[in-house]
Design an enzyme around this catalytic site. Sequence first.
Site, PDB file in Angstrom:
ATOM      1  N   HIS A 165       0.250  13.373 -16.261  1.00 47.00           N
ATOM      2  CA  HIS A 165      -0.145  13.135 -14.866  1.00 47.00           C
ATOM      3  C   HIS A 165      -1.540  13.679 -14.529  1.00 47.00           C
ATOM      4  O   HIS A 165      -2.012  13.501 -13.405  1.00 47.00           O
ATOM      5  CB  HIS A 165       0.881  13.762 -13.919  1.00 47.00           C
ATOM      6  CG  HIS A 165       2.155  12.974 -13.795  1.00 47.00           C
ATOM      7  ND1 HIS A 165       2.814  12.457 -14.878  1.00 47.00           N
ATOM      8  CD2 HIS A 165       2.901  12.629 -12.712  1.00 47.00           C
ATOM      9  CE1 HIS A 165       3.899  11.823 -14.475  1.00 47.00           C
ATOM     10  NE2 HIS A 165       3.977  11.903 -13.178  1.00 47.00           N
ATOM     11  N   TYR A 178     -24.469   9.931  30.307  1.00 45.96           N
ATOM     12  CA  TYR A 178     -23.142  10.349  29.849  1.00 45.96           C
ATOM     13  C   TYR A 178     -23.190  11.369  28.710  1.00 45.96           C
ATOM     14  O   TYR A 178     -22.322  12.223  28.592  1.00 45.96           O
ATOM     15  CB  TYR A 178     -22.336   9.135  29.377  1.00 45.96           C
ATOM     16  CG  TYR A 178     -21.780   8.274  30.473  1.00 45.96           C
ATOM     17  CD1 TYR A 178     -22.144   8.457  31.810  1.00 45.96           C
ATOM     18  CD2 TYR A 178     -20.887   7.246  30.187  1.00 45.96           C
ATOM     19  CE1 TYR A 178     -21.638   7.651  32.814  1.00 45.96           C
ATOM     20  CE2 TYR A 178     -20.366   6.429  31.177  1.00 45.96           C
ATOM     21  CZ  TYR A 178     -20.761   6.633  32.498  1.00 45.96           C
ATOM     22  OH  TYR A 178     -20.246   5.832  33.478  1.00 45.96           O
ATOM     23  N   ASN A 206       4.623  17.927  -7.703  1.00 44.35           N
ATOM     24  CA  ASN A 206       5.000  17.387  -6.391  1.00 44.35           C
ATOM     25  C   ASN A 206       4.537  18.361  -5.315  1.00 44.35           C
ATOM     26  O   ASN A 206       4.631  19.574  -5.476  1.00 44.35           O
ATOM     27  CB  ASN A 206       6.513  17.231  -6.283  1.00 44.35           C
ATOM     28  CG  ASN A 206       7.031  15.947  -6.917  1.00 44.35           C
ATOM     29  OD1 ASN A 206       8.230  15.736  -6.980  1.00 44.35           O
ATOM     30  ND2 ASN A 206       6.154  15.080  -7.385  1.00 44.35           N
ATOM     31  N   ARG A 216     -23.643  14.414  30.831  1.00 43.82           N
ATOM     32  CA  ARG A 216     -22.689  14.590  31.925  1.00 43.82           C
ATOM     33  C   ARG A 216     -21.240  14.667  31.440  1.00 43.82           C
ATOM     34  O   ARG A 216     -20.394  15.322  32.040  1.00 43.82           O
ATOM     35  CB  ARG A 216     -22.846  13.432  32.922  1.00 43.82           C
ATOM     36  CG  ARG A 216     -22.199  13.722  34.246  1.00 43.82           C
ATOM     37  CD  ARG A 216     -22.151  12.573  35.231  1.00 43.82           C
ATOM     38  NE  ARG A 216     -23.020  11.446  34.976  1.00 43.82           N
ATOM     39  CZ  ARG A 216     -22.781  10.225  35.449  1.00 43.82           C
ATOM     40  NH1 ARG A 216     -21.673  10.013  36.170  1.00 43.82           N
ATOM     41  NH2 ARG A 216     -23.597   9.235  35.219  1.00 43.82           N
ATOM     42  N   PHE A 269       7.482  15.300  -0.079  1.00 49.70           N
ATOM     43  CA  PHE A 269       6.143  15.288  -0.665  1.00 49.70           C
ATOM     44  C   PHE A 269       5.245  14.218  -0.064  1.00 49.70           C
ATOM     45  O   PHE A 269       4.054  14.160  -0.364  1.00 49.70           O
ATOM     46  CB  PHE A 269       6.224  15.077  -2.186  1.00 49.70           C
ATOM     47  CG  PHE A 269       7.148  13.955  -2.601  1.00 49.70           C
ATOM     48  CD1 PHE A 269       7.085  12.706  -2.020  1.00 49.70           C
ATOM     49  CD2 PHE A 269       8.099  14.168  -3.586  1.00 49.70           C
ATOM     50  CE1 PHE A 269       7.924  11.677  -2.401  1.00 49.70           C
ATOM     51  CE2 PHE A 269       8.952  13.143  -3.991  1.00 49.70           C
ATOM     52  CZ  PHE A 269       8.861  11.892  -3.397  1.00 49.70           C
ATOM     53  N   TYR A 320      17.975  14.434 -10.707  1.00 47.18           N
ATOM     54  CA  TYR A 320      16.631  13.861 -10.793  1.00 47.18           C
ATOM     55  C   TYR A 320      15.600  14.948 -11.081  1.00 47.18           C
ATOM     56  O   TYR A 320      15.546  15.983 -10.417  1.00 47.18           O
ATOM     57  CB  TYR A 320      16.243  13.140  -9.497  1.00 47.18           C
ATOM     58  CG  TYR A 320      14.787  12.709  -9.514  1.00 47.18           C
ATOM     59  CD1 TYR A 320      14.368  11.651 -10.313  1.00 47.18           C
ATOM     60  CD2 TYR A 320      13.821  13.403  -8.791  1.00 47.18           C
ATOM     61  CE1 TYR A 320      13.042  11.290 -10.385  1.00 47.18           C
ATOM     62  CE2 TYR A 320      12.485  13.044  -8.846  1.00 47.18           C
ATOM     63  CZ  TYR A 320      12.103  11.980  -9.644  1.00 47.18           C
ATOM     64  OH  TYR A 320      10.773  11.631  -9.723  1.00 47.18           O
ATOM     65  N   GLU A 357       7.404   3.862  -5.804  1.00 41.45           N
ATOM     66  CA  GLU A 357       6.576   4.429  -4.733  1.00 41.45           C
ATOM     67  C   GLU A 357       5.869   3.271  -4.026  1.00 41.45           C
ATOM     68  O   GLU A 357       4.707   2.980  -4.288  1.00 41.45           O
ATOM     69  CB  GLU A 357       5.599   5.444  -5.324  1.00 41.45           C
ATOM     70  CG  GLU A 357       6.320   6.599  -5.992  1.00 41.45           C
ATOM     71  CD  GLU A 357       5.432   7.489  -6.838  1.00 41.45           C
ATOM     72  OE1 GLU A 357       4.189   7.347  -6.737  1.00 41.45           O
ATOM     73  OE2 GLU A 357       5.964   8.309  -7.601  1.00 41.45           O
TER      74      GLU A 357
END
Length: 502
Positions: A88, A282, A200, A285, A331, A58, A415
Site C-alpha cells: 500500500h 464594500y 486505516n 465597508r 475511516f 475482517y 470502495e
Amino acid sequence: MTKLETYAIGSSELTYDLIERILRDGTKLTLSPEAVEKITHCREYLDKKAVESDKPIYGVTTGFGSLCNRSISAHELGVLQENLVKSHSCSIGTPVSETVVKLMLMLKAHALSFGFSGVQVETVQRILDFYNNDVLPVVYDRGSLGASGDLAPLANLFLPLIGEGEVTHKGKRFSGKEILNIFGWRPISLKSKEGLALLNGTQFMSANGIKALIDGWHMVNCFDALGAMSLEAFDGRIEPFMDCIQQVRPHHGQIETGLRFRKMLEGSEIIAREKKHVQDPYSFRCIPQVHGAVKDAMHHVTQVLHTEINSVTDNPTVFPDEDLVVSGGNFHGEPLALVFDYMGVALHELGNISERRVAQLILGQRGLPEFLVAKPGLNSGFMIPQYAAAAVVSQNKMYSFPASCDSIVSSNGQEDLVSMGANAATKLHKIIDNLKYIAAVELMNAAQGLDFRAPLKSSPFLQHIKDEYRRTVPFVDEDVVMADYIPATMSFLDGFDIEMPA
C-alpha cells in the site's frame, strides 16, 4: 507560559491549541499508563479472539478490500500485515513538510491510545520514538482517496517500522533499515490487524488540516491588521465597525471583527478626522461581514477537527469489553473533506477582498496619487503588484473548487464512494501560500498610502507595524525593482508576530 517539556499521549484530548504548543515547545511525547492499559487489554482480547473464533474476522483472519472473502491461516497473519504495509506504500508527488509528518505520527499514536485498534504497546511506543528523535518517514502529498482513510501515505509513514522505506534525520535521508541500526531498534514484528490499524485512519488528512489551521489563523490575524492599515490609507470611515451595527446581525465572527478593528484604530488621527465621503466601497465597508464569516468558518473547521483527531478511525474496530469486532466506515474522510473545502473557500475570500482593497488604493482617489507614487506617468509605482495579487487570487479560485464533489471507484468496486479529503486538505497549503503573496502586496500598498497621509498619524498599534516594516522595506519615491520588495515583505510578515490589542 512555561515551556511544555513532556506530554503523555492518552492522558487527555488533543486540541488545536495544545498541538500548536507541543510543536512550538518541541515537547517530547510519552505514553500514559492509562493508554498502556487500554492498548494491552485490547491486544490480549484480539489474540484470544483470533484463536477461538470459528468465523472470519475482517482484516484479522481475512484479506483486505475486495479480498475480504479470502481466509488467511494463523501462521501467515503477521506476513499478511507486513505485505499490506509494503503493497500500500504508494504515495506519490512531493514530500510533505516535516511538520505534517510529525503531526501524522502524533495523531496516529493518539488514535491508537484509545485501545480499540488491537495494536501492540511496542508499536505505539516506536511511533513515539520516531517522533521524539525526529526520525521522520518520507511521505508524499498525493495518492490518498480519503476512502479507507489515508492508505497510501500512512503506508509510507510506517514502512520504517518494519525496516523498509525512507526517513529523514538531521537533514539527511536514510533507509528504514539504516535508521533502525543507527538507533539500535529492532524492526516491529506486526501482529494480526496491526498493519490495518496503522494504514486505516484519517491522520494524513487531519495532519494537513491542523497545519493549515495554524497557518490559516495566522493569515486571519494578518489580514485584519492589513485591512485596518488599508482603511486608514484610504481615509475610510469607522461607522461600519461600530458595535451597534454588528449587534443587530449578531454573527460571532462579525462582532469579533468589529471589536478588533475598533481597538486597532484606537487613537488614530486619520480615522478621527471629519470625512467628506459618505460611504466606503464594500471591500472596506463590509470587512466585519467578510472577515467575520471567515472566522466563523475557521471556528467550525476547528471544532470538526477536534472531534476527528480524538476519534478512532481505523477498521475494524475492536470492542473487547463487548466481545465485538465491528467492520464499519469510521475511516471515511467525508467529515473532513467537506470542512476543508469550506475552509479553502473561506480563506480564499480573505485574498479576494484584500486584492480589491489594493485596487482601490491605486486608483488615485481621496488625495492619494495614482498608483501610489509621487510622479505617476514617469513612474508606474504600485501598478503591477496589484496584477500579481490578482493573478494568485484567480488561482485560489481554481483551488477553491470542492474536492469533495469528486469520487472515483476503487478496490474493484468495494470502495465505490470516496471522499477525496486528502486532496481537499493538501490544496489548503496552496491557497495559504498564495495568501502570503497577497498579504505582502496589501502591506506594501497600505504602508505607502499611510506615508502619504503624513503628518497625520494612524493609531499607535498600526503605526508600530508600519514603522517596523519600514526597517525592512522603504518608502517608494520612484520606481524600484518591485520583485525585491515582495519577498522581503513576505519575510517580514512571516517573522512579525501580530498581537492584537487586548
